[in-house]
Design a protein around this motif. Structure first.
Motif, PDB file in Angstrom:
ATOM      1  N   TYR A  94       0.865  -1.179   0.000  1.00 33.46           N
ATOM      2  CA  TYR A  94       0.000   0.000   0.000  1.00 33.46           C
ATOM      3  C   TYR A  94       0.904   1.232   0.000  1.00 33.46           C
ATOM      4  O   TYR A  94       1.658   1.453   0.950  1.00 33.46           O
ATOM      5  CB  TYR A  94      -0.914   0.013   1.231  1.00 33.46           C
ATOM      6  N   LEU A  95       0.828   2.018  -1.061  1.00 30.56           N
ATOM      7  CA  LEU A  95       1.694   3.179  -1.245  1.00 30.56           C
ATOM      8  C   LEU A  95       0.938   4.464  -0.953  1.00 30.56           C
ATOM      9  O   LEU A  95      -0.207   4.622  -1.370  1.00 30.56           O
ATOM     10  CB  LEU A  95       2.205   3.214  -2.688  1.00 30.56           C
ATOM     11  N   THR A  96       1.588   5.400  -0.272  1.00 26.18           N
ATOM     12  CA  THR A  96       0.970   6.687   0.045  1.00 26.18           C
ATOM     13  C   THR A  96       1.799   7.796  -0.600  1.00 26.18           C
ATOM     14  O   THR A  96       3.027   7.781  -0.525  1.00 26.18           O
ATOM     15  CB  THR A  96       0.887   6.890   1.567  1.00 26.18           C
ATOM     16  N   PHE A  97       1.109   8.741  -1.197  1.00 26.98           N
ATOM     17  CA  PHE A  97       1.759   9.813  -1.939  1.00 26.98           C
ATOM     18  C   PHE A  97       1.335  11.174  -1.414  1.00 26.98           C
ATOM     19  O   PHE A  97       0.271  11.323  -0.834  1.00 26.98           O
ATOM     20  CB  PHE A  97       1.368   9.724  -3.426  1.00 26.98           C
ATOM     21  N   LYS A  98       2.169  12.172  -1.680  1.00 30.32           N
ATOM     22  CA  LYS A  98       1.852  13.566  -1.359  1.00 30.32           C
ATOM     23  C   LYS A  98       1.216  14.217  -2.586  1.00 30.32           C
ATOM     24  O   LYS A  98       1.797  15.086  -3.214  1.00 30.32           O
ATOM     25  CB  LYS A  98       3.112  14.324  -0.958  1.00 30.32           C
ATOM     26  N   GLY A  99       0.012  13.758  -2.942  1.00 27.83           N
ATOM     27  CA  GLY A  99      -0.726  14.396  -4.023  1.00 27.83           C
ATOM     28  C   GLY A  99      -0.463  13.843  -5.406  1.00 27.83           C
ATOM     29  O   GLY A  99      -1.021  14.337  -6.377  1.00 27.83           O
ATOM     30  N   LYS A 100       0.365  12.832  -5.551  1.00 29.69           N
ATOM     31  CA  LYS A 100       0.695  12.311  -6.881  1.00 29.69           C
ATOM     32  C   LYS A 100       0.226  10.868  -7.089  1.00 29.69           C
ATOM     33  O   LYS A 100       0.703  10.177  -7.974  1.00 29.69           O
ATOM     34  CB  LYS A 100       2.199  12.403  -7.117  1.00 29.69           C
ATOM     35  N   CYS A 101      -0.722  10.426  -6.283  1.00 32.71           N
ATOM     36  CA  CYS A 101      -1.186   9.046  -6.378  1.00 32.71           C
ATOM     37  C   CYS A 101      -1.775   8.727  -7.745  1.00 32.71           C
ATOM     38  O   CYS A 101      -1.435   7.705  -8.351  1.00 32.71           O
ATOM     39  CB  CYS A 101      -2.201   8.752  -5.270  1.00 32.71           C
ATOM     40  N   GLU A 102      -2.643   9.592  -8.244  1.00 35.06           N
ATOM     41  CA  GLU A 102      -3.283   9.321  -9.534  1.00 35.06           C
ATOM     42  C   GLU A 102      -2.246   9.241 -10.645  1.00 35.06           C
ATOM     43  O   GLU A 102      -2.273   8.328 -11.480  1.00 35.06           O
ATOM     44  CB  GLU A 102      -4.339  10.383  -9.843  1.00 35.06           C
ATOM     45  N   GLU A 103      -1.309  10.162 -10.658  1.00 36.03           N
ATOM     46  CA  GLU A 103      -0.249  10.152 -11.664  1.00 36.03           C
ATOM     47  C   GLU A 103       0.583   8.877 -11.559  1.00 36.03           C
ATOM     48  O   GLU A 103       0.880   8.219 -12.567  1.00 36.03           O
ATOM     49  CB  GLU A 103       0.648  11.384 -11.463  1.00 36.03           C
ATOM     50  N   ALA A 104       0.956   8.501 -10.336  1.00 32.53           N
ATOM     51  CA  ALA A 104       1.764   7.300 -10.128  1.00 32.53           C
ATOM     52  C   ALA A 104       1.018   6.044 -10.575  1.00 32.53           C
ATOM     53  O   ALA A 104       1.578   5.185 -11.270  1.00 32.53           O
ATOM     54  CB  ALA A 104       2.166   7.188  -8.656  1.00 32.53           C
ATOM     55  N   PHE A 105      -0.256   5.933 -10.209  1.00 32.12           N
ATOM     56  CA  PHE A 105      -1.001   4.720 -10.547  1.00 32.12           C
ATOM     57  C   PHE A 105      -1.319   4.635 -12.039  1.00 32.12           C
ATOM     58  O   PHE A 105      -1.372   3.530 -12.592  1.00 32.12           O
ATOM     59  CB  PHE A 105      -2.245   4.572  -9.669  1.00 32.12           C
ATOM     60  N   ASN A 106      -1.492   5.748 -12.713  1.00 36.56           N
ATOM     61  CA  ASN A 106      -1.635   5.706 -14.166  1.00 36.56           C
ATOM     62  C   ASN A 106      -0.340   5.205 -14.804  1.00 36.56           C
ATOM     63  O   ASN A 106      -0.362   4.443 -15.778  1.00 36.56           O
ATOM     64  CB  ASN A 106      -2.049   7.061 -14.725  1.00 36.56           C
ATOM     65  N   HIS A 107       0.788   5.594 -14.235  1.00 32.67           N
ATOM     66  CA  HIS A 107       2.095   5.108 -14.688  1.00 32.67           C
ATOM     67  C   HIS A 107       2.212   3.596 -14.455  1.00 32.67           C
ATOM     68  O   HIS A 107       2.600   2.854 -15.354  1.00 32.67           O
ATOM     69  CB  HIS A 107       3.198   5.871 -13.939  1.00 32.67           C
ATOM     70  N   TYR A 108       1.855   3.137 -13.251  1.00 31.16           N
ATOM     71  CA  TYR A 108       1.942   1.709 -12.936  1.00 31.16           C
ATOM     72  C   TYR A 108       0.998   0.890 -13.823  1.00 31.16           C
ATOM     73  O   TYR A 108       1.318  -0.225 -14.232  1.00 31.16           O
ATOM     74  CB  TYR A 108       1.624   1.452 -11.461  1.00 31.16           C
TER      75      TYR A 108
ATOM     76  N   TRP B 256      -3.145  17.150   5.483  1.00 26.31           N
ATOM     77  CA  TRP B 256      -3.381  16.897   6.898  1.00 26.31           C
ATOM     78  C   TRP B 256      -2.432  15.846   7.456  1.00 26.31           C
ATOM     79  O   TRP B 256      -2.505  15.502   8.614  1.00 26.31           O
ATOM     80  CB  TRP B 256      -4.834  16.476   7.127  1.00 26.31           C
ATOM     81  N   ALA B 257      -1.531  15.292   6.653  1.00 25.44           N
ATOM     82  CA  ALA B 257      -0.587  14.274   7.120  1.00 25.44           C
ATOM     83  C   ALA B 257       0.846  14.717   6.819  1.00 25.44           C
ATOM     84  O   ALA B 257       1.538  14.120   6.016  1.00 25.44           O
ATOM     85  CB  ALA B 257      -0.885  12.938   6.464  1.00 25.44           C
ATOM     86  N   PRO B 258       1.309  15.777   7.464  1.00 26.03           N
ATOM     87  CA  PRO B 258       2.624  16.328   7.128  1.00 26.03           C
ATOM     88  C   PRO B 258       3.794  15.425   7.516  1.00 26.03           C
ATOM     89  O   PRO B 258       4.907  15.656   7.094  1.00 26.03           O
ATOM     90  CB  PRO B 258       2.664  17.643   7.904  1.00 26.03           C
ATOM     91  N   LYS B 259       3.567  14.397   8.302  1.00 24.37           N
ATOM     92  CA  LYS B 259       4.654  13.523   8.730  1.00 24.37           C
ATOM     93  C   LYS B 259       5.096  12.553   7.640  1.00 24.37           C
ATOM     94  O   LYS B 259       6.080  11.865   7.787  1.00 24.37           O
ATOM     95  CB  LYS B 259       4.243  12.730   9.974  1.00 24.37           C
ATOM     96  N   LEU B 260       4.371  12.482   6.545  1.00 26.08           N
ATOM     97  CA  LEU B 260       4.694  11.555   5.471  1.00 26.08           C
ATOM     98  C   LEU B 260       6.036  11.914   4.847  1.00 26.08           C
ATOM     99  O   LEU B 260       6.247  13.035   4.415  1.00 26.08           O
ATOM    100  CB  LEU B 260       3.602  11.577   4.394  1.00 26.08           C
ATOM    101  N   THR B 261       6.936  10.961   4.831  1.00 23.12           N
ATOM    102  CA  THR B 261       8.228  11.135   4.175  1.00 23.12           C
ATOM    103  C   THR B 261       8.559   9.860   3.412  1.00 23.12           C
ATOM    104  O   THR B 261       8.010   8.792   3.688  1.00 23.12           O
ATOM    105  CB  THR B 261       9.363  11.396   5.197  1.00 23.12           C
ATOM    106  N   THR B 262       9.455   9.983   2.444  1.00 28.81           N
ATOM    107  CA  THR B 262       9.889   8.801   1.728  1.00 28.81           C
ATOM    108  C   THR B 262      10.474   7.834   2.745  1.00 28.81           C
ATOM    109  O   THR B 262      11.316   8.197   3.543  1.00 28.81           O
ATOM    110  CB  THR B 262      10.939   9.179   0.662  1.00 28.81           C
ATOM    111  N   GLY B 263       9.983   6.631   2.719  1.00 29.43           N
ATOM    112  CA  GLY B 263      10.414   5.614   3.682  1.00 29.43           C
ATOM    113  C   GLY B 263       9.265   5.165   4.568  1.00 29.43           C
ATOM    114  O   GLY B 263       9.150   3.998   4.886  1.00 29.43           O
ATOM    115  N   ASN B 264       8.393   6.106   4.976  1.00 29.06           N
ATOM    116  CA  ASN B 264       7.231   5.705   5.776  1.00 29.06           C
ATOM    117  C   ASN B 264       5.951   5.799   4.946  1.00 29.06           C
ATOM    118  O   ASN B 264       4.866   5.764   5.476  1.00 29.06           O
ATOM    119  CB  ASN B 264       7.115   6.504   7.081  1.00 29.06           C
ATOM    120  N   ASN B 265       6.114   5.895   3.629  1.00 30.96           N
ATOM    121  CA  ASN B 265       4.956   6.041   2.750  1.00 30.96           C
ATOM    122  C   ASN B 265       4.491   4.710   2.165  1.00 30.96           C
ATOM    123  O   ASN B 265       3.781   4.690   1.179  1.00 30.96           O
ATOM    124  CB  ASN B 265       5.245   7.038   1.623  1.00 30.96           C
ATOM    125  N   ILE B 266       4.873   3.618   2.787  1.00 28.71           N
ATOM    126  CA  ILE B 266       4.403   2.311   2.357  1.00 28.71           C
ATOM    127  C   ILE B 266       3.916   1.536   3.572  1.00 28.71           C
ATOM    128  O   ILE B 266       4.496   1.637   4.657  1.00 28.71           O
ATOM    129  CB  ILE B 266       5.487   1.525   1.596  1.00 28.71           C
TER     130      ILE B 266
END
Length: 146
Positions: A7-21, A75-85
Motif C-alpha cells: 500500500y503506497l501513500t503519496f503527497k498528491g501524486k497518487c493518480e499520476e503514479a497509478f496511471n504510470h503503474y 493533513w498528514a505532514p509527517k509523510l516522508t519517503t520511507g514511511n509512505n508504504i
C-alpha cells in the motif's frame, strides 16, 4: 491465510503514479475513490483540491495481489519517503482480522481502530513495535482463494 499487498501513500501524486503503474503492469483499476466521497466529519474540512485527491485506489496484478495506494493530503505532514508504504492484509474472516490486528498493534500504536468503515470493510491501521505500518481488512466479498 491472509493475502498481503503493498500500500503506497503519496503527497498528491497518487493518480499520476497509478496511471504510470497501470501502463507498466496493464489491467484496469478495480477501485478508484476520491476524498470527496468520505462522509462529512465535524471539524475536518477539505478544500476543493483535496477532495479530488485519491482516497483509495486498487490495481489488480496477479494471483489476487493488489497494488493499492492513496494520497496523504495536507493533513498528514509527517509523510516522508520511507514511511509512505504499508503492508495491507486482507483477512479471510473477521476473527482472523482481529487476531492479526491485535497481534501487530501489541507494543505499537493503533492509528485507526479496527471497525466497520463506510466503504464496507472491517478495517484498521497500526504501526507495530518495529515501526512498520500495517492495514488489516476483511470483507467477505473480497476473499480470494489461493
Amino acid at each position: 491465510m491472509a493475502v498481503i499487498n503493498p500500500y503506497l501513500t503519496f503527497k498528491g501524486k497518487c493518480e499520476e503514479a497509478f496511471n504510470h503503474y497501470k501502463k507498466i503492469f496493464g489491467g484496469k483499476f478495480s477501485y478508484l475513490g476520491r476524498f470527496e466521497e468520505m462522509p462529512a466529519e465535524e471539524g475536518f474540512e477539505l478544500t476543493d483540491s483535496q477532495k479530488q485527491k485519491i482516497m483509495h485506489i486498487c490495481l489488480p496484478l496477479d494471483n489476487g495481489t493488489l497494488l493499492m495506494g492513496s494520497d496523504s493530503g495536507d493533513w498528514a505532514p509527517k509523510l516522508t519517503t520511507g514511511n509512505n508504504i504499508a503492508i495491507s492484509i486482507r483477512a479471510k474472516s473477521k476473527e482472523e482480522a482481529d487476531k492479526l490486528f491485535n497481534g501487530l498493534a501489541k507494543g505499537g500504536q493503533i492509528t485507526m481502530p479496527i471497525e466497520n468503515v463506510f466503504w464496507g470493510d472491517y478495517f484498521g491501521m497500526c504501526v507495530d513495535k518495529f515501526d512498520i505500518n500495517w492495514m488489516v481488512s476483511f470483507n467477505p466479498e473480497h476473499i480470494v482463494e489461493q
